[in-house]
Design an enzyme around this catalytic site. Structure first.
Site, mmCIF file in Angstrom:
data_model
loop_
_atom_site.group_PDB
_atom_site.id
_atom_site.type_symbol
_atom_site.label_atom_id
_atom_site.label_comp_id
_atom_site.label_asym_id
_atom_site.label_seq_id
_atom_site.Cartn_x
_atom_site.Cartn_y
_atom_site.Cartn_z
ATOM 1 N N GLU A 12 20.707 0.718 -30.659
ATOM 2 C CA GLU A 12 20.810 -0.391 -29.712
ATOM 3 C C GLU A 12 20.316 0.026 -28.329
ATOM 4 O OE1 GLU A 12 24.777 -2.095 -31.991
ATOM 5 O OE2 GLU A 12 24.895 -1.557 -29.877
ATOM 6 N N SER A 58 -5.465 8.586 4.494
ATOM 7 C CA SER A 58 -4.982 7.228 4.696
ATOM 8 C C SER A 58 -3.834 7.034 3.704
ATOM 9 C CB SER A 58 -6.112 6.245 4.389
ATOM 10 O OG SER A 58 -5.613 4.949 4.194
ATOM 11 N N SER A 59 -2.983 6.035 3.958
ATOM 12 C CA SER A 59 -1.993 5.707 2.931
ATOM 13 C C SER A 59 -2.673 5.329 1.628
ATOM 14 C CB SER A 59 -1.134 4.522 3.375
ATOM 15 O OG SER A 59 -0.465 4.824 4.557
ATOM 16 N N SER A 78 0.822 -1.207 0.000
ATOM 17 C CA SER A 78 0.000 0.000 0.000
ATOM 18 C C SER A 78 0.854 1.254 0.000
ATOM 19 C CB SER A 78 -0.885 0.005 1.245
ATOM 20 O OG SER A 78 -0.056 -0.127 2.398
ATOM 21 N N GLY A 79 2.145 1.088 0.175
ATOM 22 C CA GLY A 79 3.023 2.245 0.283
ATOM 23 C C GLY A 79 2.890 2.953 1.624
ATOM 24 N N THR A 80 2.261 2.302 2.598
ATOM 25 C CA THR A 80 2.051 2.913 3.910
ATOM 26 C C THR A 80 3.354 3.367 4.544
ATOM 27 O OG1 THR A 80 0.069 1.614 4.293
ATOM 28 C CG2 THR A 80 1.193 2.446 6.248
ATOM 29 N N ASN A 124 29.316 1.993 -34.785
ATOM 30 C CA ASN A 124 28.127 1.168 -34.629
ATOM 31 C C ASN A 124 26.869 1.994 -34.368
ATOM 32 O OD1 ASN A 124 29.621 -1.229 -34.856
ATOM 33 N ND2 ASN A 124 30.212 -1.098 -32.699
ATOM 34 N N LYS A 184 35.787 1.084 -36.392
ATOM 35 C CA LYS A 184 34.407 0.587 -36.459
ATOM 36 C C LYS A 184 33.451 1.599 -35.832
ATOM 37 C CE LYS A 184 32.277 -3.902 -36.223
ATOM 38 N NZ LYS A 184 30.977 -3.794 -35.636
ATOM 39 N N SER A 221 34.486 -0.093 -31.328
ATOM 40 C CA SER A 221 35.003 -1.385 -30.913
ATOM 41 C C SER A 221 36.320 -1.217 -30.175
ATOM 42 C CB SER A 221 35.222 -2.257 -32.152
ATOM 43 O OG SER A 221 35.992 -3.387 -31.835
ATOM 44 N N SER A 222 36.528 -2.048 -29.176
ATOM 45 C CA SER A 222 37.804 -2.011 -28.453
ATOM 46 C C SER A 222 38.870 -2.805 -29.185
ATOM 47 C CB SER A 222 37.613 -2.569 -27.037
ATOM 48 O OG SER A 222 37.318 -3.953 -27.094
ATOM 49 N N THR A 277 10.345 -6.005 -48.770
ATOM 50 C CA THR A 277 9.339 -6.719 -47.982
ATOM 51 C C THR A 277 9.882 -8.118 -47.728
ATOM 52 O OG1 THR A 277 8.223 -7.473 -49.990
ATOM 53 C CG2 THR A 277 7.414 -5.434 -49.002
ATOM 54 N N HIS A 278 9.576 -8.681 -46.551
ATOM 55 C CA HIS A 278 10.170 -9.969 -46.161
ATOM 56 C C HIS A 278 11.695 -9.881 -46.167
ATOM 57 C CE1 HIS A 278 6.258 -12.057 -46.967
ATOM 58 N NE2 HIS A 278 6.179 -11.182 -47.945
#
Lengths: 461, 461, 461, 461
Positions: free
Chosen positions: A332, A140-141, A98-100, A327, A325, A319-320, A188-189
C-alpha cells in the site's frame, strides 16, 4: 528578536541577528509566505555549495578573483556542502521561477559569513566579499540554478534511487529462481487460466523493474550535462572564456560524477528536457511497481477468504479494531508513492512546457517534484525489498488446491481434440461442478489414460 | 438486412450477409456499442494481417498446418495487409481489455473468407479452416494482440513520426544557421534581458527536438521485442517449440523491421512497459514543442501591438469578423496536439499500471492512445515545419529597435564598475526614460568613449 | 476530380465540385492534414446549425437582414441540424485554436448552398448571401464557437450522459435492495474483515454514482450560459443591441434547453471554466466507476481459483485459446473508458489554463475531449448496466463458506474480552488452522454457549 | 538514547524515553522510513484530537466509558488540539493506506500520557487507559481516519483557502472598476484585435475566480459529511447505537463547522469521492489562475521590449547578474503552485479510483495532496493579491500608443462597407506601413469625416 539592517538595489530591510542571509533573501522570505518555510530542497543548497566553490576556483584560476577571496569562499562553501549551514536557507519552492532568490540566498550567506571571518580572523578591513560581484562572479541564477538542478538530480539518482532499484531487482530475481519449480494456476482477466510457475511470475516482475532501471540509465547522460557558463541567457555574457571548463572539471573531481558541459546552453536554461526525460523514467518504474505491488497483495490476500497463494511478512498489527489482522502495508505504501510520482510527472510536464524565450521559470517546481519522486522511490524500493519481497513464502497448500481444480487445464486439449470439444468439456465441468477428467470421459472425448497423459500441469509451463 | 446464422460455444447469432465476420465479432459489436464504431485502430488490424500470415507459415513449417491451409490463410492475410478488407473490422477500442474480440474478428474473417474461397475455387468440401484451431493455431489473444501492439507502434514511429521529427530538426537547424548573425534582445521572465542571436534561439529549439528524437530512438529496442509464442500467459502452452522464432524471422523479412523475441514473455503480456516508455518519449517531444511553439507565436505577435520580431507565413485569413487578421494557427494546432499527448500519457500510465497477474487488460486503450499520439505528432510536425518554421523571416526593424533601447545591456558593466553602480545606471535610465549612455555619463561612472567601447551588443552574444 | 475556383482575402484556391465549402475551408483542409479528416465533432456542426439559424432570425428581427436572406439561411441550417450535410464539414480538431475555420466552413456551406438555391429556385441574380457579411453577421468565431461548445456539451450531458447514469443508479439501487439480506465477509486491505451484506456493498456503489450524478448537475447552470453577442473579444463590437437576447430566446425554444446569456462574455471567450468544471464532474464519475468495476470483477473472479461471490453474465466466449473461459469484459471496457476520461481531464485542464488575453485558443481540443468523455461515459454506463449490473447474481455457496470460516468475526469480542485476548484467539486459530470457537474455548476466554451467542454474523451488519 | 520496552500483539519493541508513542507507532516508524519523517499532515493529528475527545464523550454518554477515563482522555486531547504534542507524531504519509498507524499513534500517545497522569496525579494504580479498548473504543481506523480527512479538509477550506480567494476576488473587482474607462487594444491569438477596456479584462479575471469560488462552495456539503460510527467496514460493528450522532454533535459544537453524518458510511470509507470532488474545484481555480497570471506577466512585460501596458509592483531585485531587472515573481510563484495542484489532482484521481471492496487504502496520500493544494492555493492567493494585483497600475502611454496604431479598428467598418473592403484597407495599411485612415481614403472607400465618425475606439467597447 534582534535584527540588523541590510540594503539592496531597491531598499533597506531588517534581518534576524543570528541569520547570515541578506536583504534579498529576507525579501523573498517575506514576499513568499507560501507553504512550509524552507521547502526549497536542501539538495539544491548543497549543490550550490559545490558550484560556488568551483566558481571561485575557476575565477581565481582565470585571474578574476584573488587567492584570499577564493580561499574564504571555499571555506564557507565546505560548510554548506557538509550541511553545517542548513538553517541559513529559509526560502520556499514557490518563489521566483528562476530560483534567483535561492541563488542570492547562497551568495548572501557566503558573503556575509566570509566578511565576518575576515573581520574576526584576518583583521583585514580592506577585504570585502560582495555577494554579486565576488560570490556570483561569472554567473547568473539562470545557469547556476539550472546546473544545481542537474547536479542534485544526478546525485540523487546515482546515490539513492539506482542502488535501491538494483537491490530490488536482485531480490525479485532471487525469488524467481527460488520459486522456479512451484507450478500454480495462472490468471488472466482476474479469471482462472492456464498454469504458470510462481518463479515465472516473479521473473516478469524482475524483468519489469530491470526494464525501468535501464530506462533511468538511458537518461543519465543528458542529465550529466550542465549549462554553467551560459550565465543569463546562454551566451555566457560576463563569464570569461574557459570558465565553464574549469568549473566542470572541478565539479567532476569533487563529486566523482561524470559531469560535462552541455553543447547547447540555450536549451538547457530555457527548458529542462533532461529533467522531464529522467522523471519519465521514474514514472515508468512507478507504473511497473503498481502492477507488481497489486499482484503481491492480491496473491497474499486472505487469510481465509482471498487468494492466499503466498505469505508476506507480518510486520505490524493491521487493525485498531480487528484483532489479529495483518495487512499488505508495504504494498500500500509503495503504491501511494507511485501514484504521487505519476501526478508529479504531470506537474513536471506542464512546468517543462512552460518556458518562454530564454528562460524556463518553473525551475524550483521541477526540481522539487523530481527530488521528491526520486527520494520516495528510493526509500520505498528499499523498504519494499527488505520488508516485503525478501520475506515472501509460498503457501503450497493453496497453490496446489487451486491448480488441481482449475478448468483451464482443458486448454492443452485444443491441439488434440480442437477448441470446441475442449470448450464443451470445460463448460460441462463448470455446470456440473465436476472435474475435467470426469467430463472428458463422460462425453467420450478421451479415456482416463489419455486424459492423464495429456493434462499434466508440469508440461504446461 | 439479409443475414446468416453463426454459432459459437455459447449460442447462435445473426450476422449481416455481406460481412465475413463471425459470431464472436458480432457479439462484441452488439455488447460494446461504445463510442464510434470501428474505433479499433486499423494499424492493429494490418499488423494482425502480418502476424496471422507469419503464424500460418510457422505452423506449416513445423508440420502443424497443411500447405493448402497455409496458402489460403496467407492469401486472405495479404488482402488484410493491403487494406482491402478494412470494412470487415467493426469493433471498438472499448471491448475486452485483452483485445480478444479483435483477434477473433481477424480469425473469423480469415476463416470465413478462406472457406468461401475453398468452396468456390477448390470445390473441396473436405477442407475447412477453423478460426480457432487453424487461424489462431499456436496463439492466444494475449500474445498476438500484444505483438500487434508492438508491431503497430514500432511501424508508426519508424514510418511516420521519426521522419517528420527529423525533417523538423533539419528545418530548425537551417534557420539557426541562417539567423546566426541577427543580434536581438534576449528575454527572461518575459522581461528584457541581455542580447542573444536569433540563430542561438533557434539552435536551442533544434537541440530540444533532437534531444526528444534521441529519447524516442532510445526506446525502439524495447519496442521491437515481441511476446509472440507466449500464448495465454507467457508459458507458450499449445505453441510448438520453435514457433516463435520462425514467426519473428518471417515478420522481420516481410516488414523489414529489426524485430526480435522478448526475453521475458510474462512481462510483455502482463504489462506494456515498452508502450509506456515510448509514449513518454513522445510526451517529451510534446513538452518541448509547446515551449517552442509558444515562443514562435510570441515572437511573431503583433503586427503593431506585440513583439513582432519575426514574420510567420500568412496561411489563411485569421478571423471571420476582423478583416486582414493573420494568426499563428500552425502553432495553435501543434500546441493542441501536444496537450492531447500529455493527457494521453496519463491514460497510458494508468492503463500500464493496471495489469493483474498474467495479463494487462487495458491493451486496446494503450495502443489506441499511443497510435493517436504518434500519428498526430507526425502529422503536426510535418505541417509545422512546412507551413510555419520554413517560412519564418526576421523583422530586422523591430529587432534592432528593441535591441538598442534595452536597459539590460548594462549587465556587461558589472565586470567593470560592479553590480550596484550598474543597477544605478539602469534604474535611472528607466526612471528618466533616458538611455543607459546618458545616465552612465550623467552619474559620472563612465565617459562617452568608455561606454561605447564596453557596451557593444555584438560582443555580448 | 472536378473542381471550381474560390478566392478569399489572400488568394484563389480550387475546391472539389461536389463540395459546397469555400476557399477558407479548403485552405484549412490543406494546411491541417493532421490526424483523421473530419475529426471536428459533428455535434459542434449541428450546434452551429442552430446558432446560425438563431442569428439570422435575430439579425432579421433587428432589421439587419432581409426576410429572404433569413429564410434561405434558415432552410440550409435545418439541413445542417438534421444531419443532411454532414459530409460538408471536412475539417479537423487540430486547426486554429479559435475554431475559426469551422465557423467559416459553416458560413461558406450555408452561403454557397443558399446562393445555388437562389440561382435555381428564385432565379434572382441580385440576391447574394455572403459568408461573412450575411451568415456571420453580428458574430465572430470567438463567440460562436464558444457558444457552440456550450450548446454541444450541454445537450450531450442532458440527452445522453445523464440518462445513462440515472439508469445505472437505479440498477445499482435495485441490486442493493435485492441483496439486502445476504450477509458476507467484508474485506479491507484486500484481507478478510468483518461481515457486511452484499446489499450494503451495492448501496455504496449506488451512493457513489449518485454523488457523481449530483456533481454533474451542479455544473449544468454554468454550462448553460452562452457568450453569444460578445463577438471578437466580449465587447460585442458589430453586434447590434439586443441581438444576444433574441438569439438565446430562439435557441431555448428550438432546443428546449434552459439556456441563458453569461454575465461575463470576456471570461467565457478568453477561458472555458465551465467546460473544465463539467468535465471534472465526468472525471469524478470515472473515478467512482473504476472502483466499482474493479470490485465487481474481483467479486466475480474464478470460477475456481478466485473470490467468486457473485456471478456476472456470460456475454461472450472469453478466450481464443482457453475454451470455456468467461471474462468480466464489461468491467474492463468501462475501466478503459474511465482511464481515457482521467487522461482527457488533464488535457482539458492544460487547455483551459492556456488562454491569453482575450481568447482561449484550445477551443476545438477542449470540446473534442469533452464530447468524447461524455459520449463514452454515456455509452459505457448503458452497456455496463444492461450487460453487467442487471445480471449479477450472488453465489450463495461461496458467500457462506467464506463468511463462516472468517477469523475476523473475532472483532465482536473486543467489547467483551478486550482487543488483546481477541487477538490471541484469532492468531491461535490462524496458526493452528482451527476455528475461532475452538480457540476461544481452548484458551479459556469463553465457553461454547457464550461464543455462539456473541459471535453471530447476523448481528454484525 | 534511553528507551523503554513496549509490546503489541506481535512482539516487543524499544521506544525513545522522551516519546509517548507505543509499539505500533514505533514499528511504523521503523518499517516506513520513506521520505521526510513526520510527513503525515499535522492537521490530521489535530483533527484526531477533536475526534478522540468527541468519542470519549460519546462513549461516556452511552455508559461505555467511565467519567474518569473520559476526563483524562479529553485533557490529553486538548493538548493535541492546541498543538502542544506535535512532536509525538513522527509517522509518514507513506504508511498503511488506511492510516491505521496514525490512528494507533494517536491512541498510544493519549493512552500513555493518560496513564502517566494517572500514576502521578491520581496515584490510582487501578485505573488504566488502553489504546484500543478505551481510546479507540467504538472506532476503527477506517472510519476515524476518513472522518479526520473530511474534518481537516473542510477546516482548511473554510479557514484558509476560501477567505484568501474571496479577498482576491475583491481585489480583482476593485481593479476592474478602477480601470473601467481605460480603453486598450484587445488581443486574440496573441495578435492585435479590437478594443476592450482594461476594466473589462479584469472583470473577466474576477468572474473566473468567482466561478471557481462557487465551485468550491458547491462541494462543501458533501465534504461536511462524516462516516464516523461506521467502524471497520461501514456497518458500525462494535459502535453502540447513537454513538455517531453524539460524536458529530460534539464536533459541531467544538469546531463550529456544520458537520453531519453521511447517509452512506460504506461509500465514505471505501472511497473518497468528496475529496476528489473538492480537489477538482481547487484544480479549477488553479486552471483559471494560470490564465490570469500569464496575462498579467505578459501585460507587464518589458520594460522596453515587451507589451508593458501595466506596471506591477517591484518587490525584489530580479536578477543576480542583470542589474535593475524586476520580474513578475508573484505570477511565477502562483503558476508553479497551480501546476502542482493540477498534478496533485491526477494523484488524487488515481488514489480515489483505487479502493477495493470495503476500503480505500490511499487515504494518507489523498489527504496529503489535498491539504498541500489547499494550503498552497490559500497562501499564494493571499500573496498574489497583496503583492501583485493590488499594486497594478496602467501605463497610459503604452496603452494609447498601441490602441491608436492598431489595424483591427477596421473591424467596425464591416457593417458599413463589408468584410472584403475592410480587409483590403487593413492589408494595405499593413503592407504600406500606413494608417487605416490613409488607406481608407486612398482606396476611395470612405472620406476623412466618415472615417473619423465610424472608427472611434470609444464606441467599440
Amino acid at each position: 528578536m534582534n535584527s540588523r539592517i541590510q540594503k539592496d538595489t531597491i531598499e533597506s530591510i531588517k534581518i534576524p541577528i543570528n541569520k547570515y542571509w541578506g536583504s534579498q533573501t529576507e525579501k523573498s522570505r517575506k514576499n513568499f509566505k507560501i507553504g512550509v518555510p524552507g521547502s526549497m530542497p536542501i539538495e539544491i543548497i548543497h549543490s550550490f555549495g559545490y558550484l560556488k566553490k568551483a566558481s571561485a576556483y575557476s575565477n581565481f584560476r582565470l585571474g578574476k578573483l584573488s587567492k584570499e577571496k577564493k580561499d574564504i569562499i571555499s571555506y564557507v562553501c565546505n560548510k554548506i556542502i557538509n550541511g553545517k549551514l542548513d538553517d541559513q536557507f529559509p526560502l520556499v519552492v514557490w518563489q521566483t521561477g528562476s530560483g534567483t532568490h535561492t541563488n542570492m540566498n547562497v551568495n548572501e550567506v557566503i558573503s556575509n559569513i566570509s566578511n565576518i571571518i575576515i573581520k574576526k580572523k584576518f583583521k583585514n578591513k580592506q577585504l570585502f566579499i560582495h555577494p554579486n560581484d565576488d560570490v556570483n562572479m561569472s554567473q547568473s541564477s539562470n545557469d547556476t540554478f539550472s546546473t544545481a538542478m542537474h547536479l542534485s538530480a544526478y546525485k540523487k539518482l546515482i546515490e539513492n534511487t539506482i542502488p535501491s532499484i538494483k537491490n530490488l531487482i536482485i531480490s525479485l530475481k532471487n525469488k524467481s529462481k527460488l520459486f522456479s519449480n512451484i507450478i500454480k494456476i495462472g490468471r488472466t482477466h482476474l479469471m482462472d487460466a492456464v498454469p504458470i510457475t510462481l518463479g515465472q511470475e516473479f521473473s516478469g516482475y524482475a524483468h519489469q523493474i530491470e526494464h525501468g532501471f535501464n530506462c533511468i540509465k538511458n537518461t543519465l547522460n543528458n542529465l550529466s550535462k550542465l549549462p554553467i557558463g551560459g550565465t543569463a541567457v546562454g551566451t555566457g555574457i560576463n563569464a570569461p572564456c574557459g570558465y565553464d571548463k574549469i568549473v566542470v572539471e572541478f565539479l567532476k573531481k569533487k563529486t566523482k560524477l561524470p559531469l560535462k558541459i552541455t553543447k547547447n546552453k540555450f536549451a538547457y536554461i530555457a527548458s529542462h528536457d533532461s529533467i522531464v526525460e529522467s522523471h519519465a523514467a521514474l514514472k515508468q518504474i512507478a507504473v511497473s511497481l503498481i502492477k507488481i505491488s497489486n499482484d503481491i497483495r492480491l496473491l497474499s490476500s486472505g487469510p481465509r477468504a482471498g487468494i492466499g497463494e503466498i505469505y508476506i511478512p507480518e510486520n505490524e498489527p493491521g487493525s485498531s479494531i480487528m484483532p489479529g489482522k495483518v495487512n499488505p502495508t508495504q504494498c500500500e505504501s509503495i503504491i501511494m508513492v507511485c501514484m504521487q510520482i505519476i501526478g508529479n510527472d504531470v506537474t513536471i510536464s506542464m512546468a517543462g512546457s512552460s518556458g518562454n524565450y530564454e528562460l524556463n521559470v518553473c525551475k524550483p517546481l521541477m526540481i522539487y517534484n523530481f527530488l521528491q519522486s526520486a527520494q520516495l522511490l528510493s526509500d520505498s524500493c528499499k523498504s519494499f525489498k527488505y520488508l516485503c519481497i525478501d520475506g515472501i513464502r509460498p503457501n503450497y497448500n493453496r497453490i496446489e488446491k487451486f491448480l488441481n481444480r482449475s478448468l483451464m487445464l482443458v486448454t492443452v486439449l485444443n491441439v488434440h481434440i480442437g477448441y470446441e470439444k475442449s470448450a464443451h468439456i470445460a463448460k460441462s465441468a463448470y455446470d456440473n461442478n465436476s472435474t475435467l477428467k470426469e467430463e472428458a470421459i463422460r462425453l467420450g472425448y478421451l479415456n482416463s489414460d489419455e486424459f492423464d497423459r495429456l493434462v499434466d500441469p508440469k508440461k504446461m509451463v
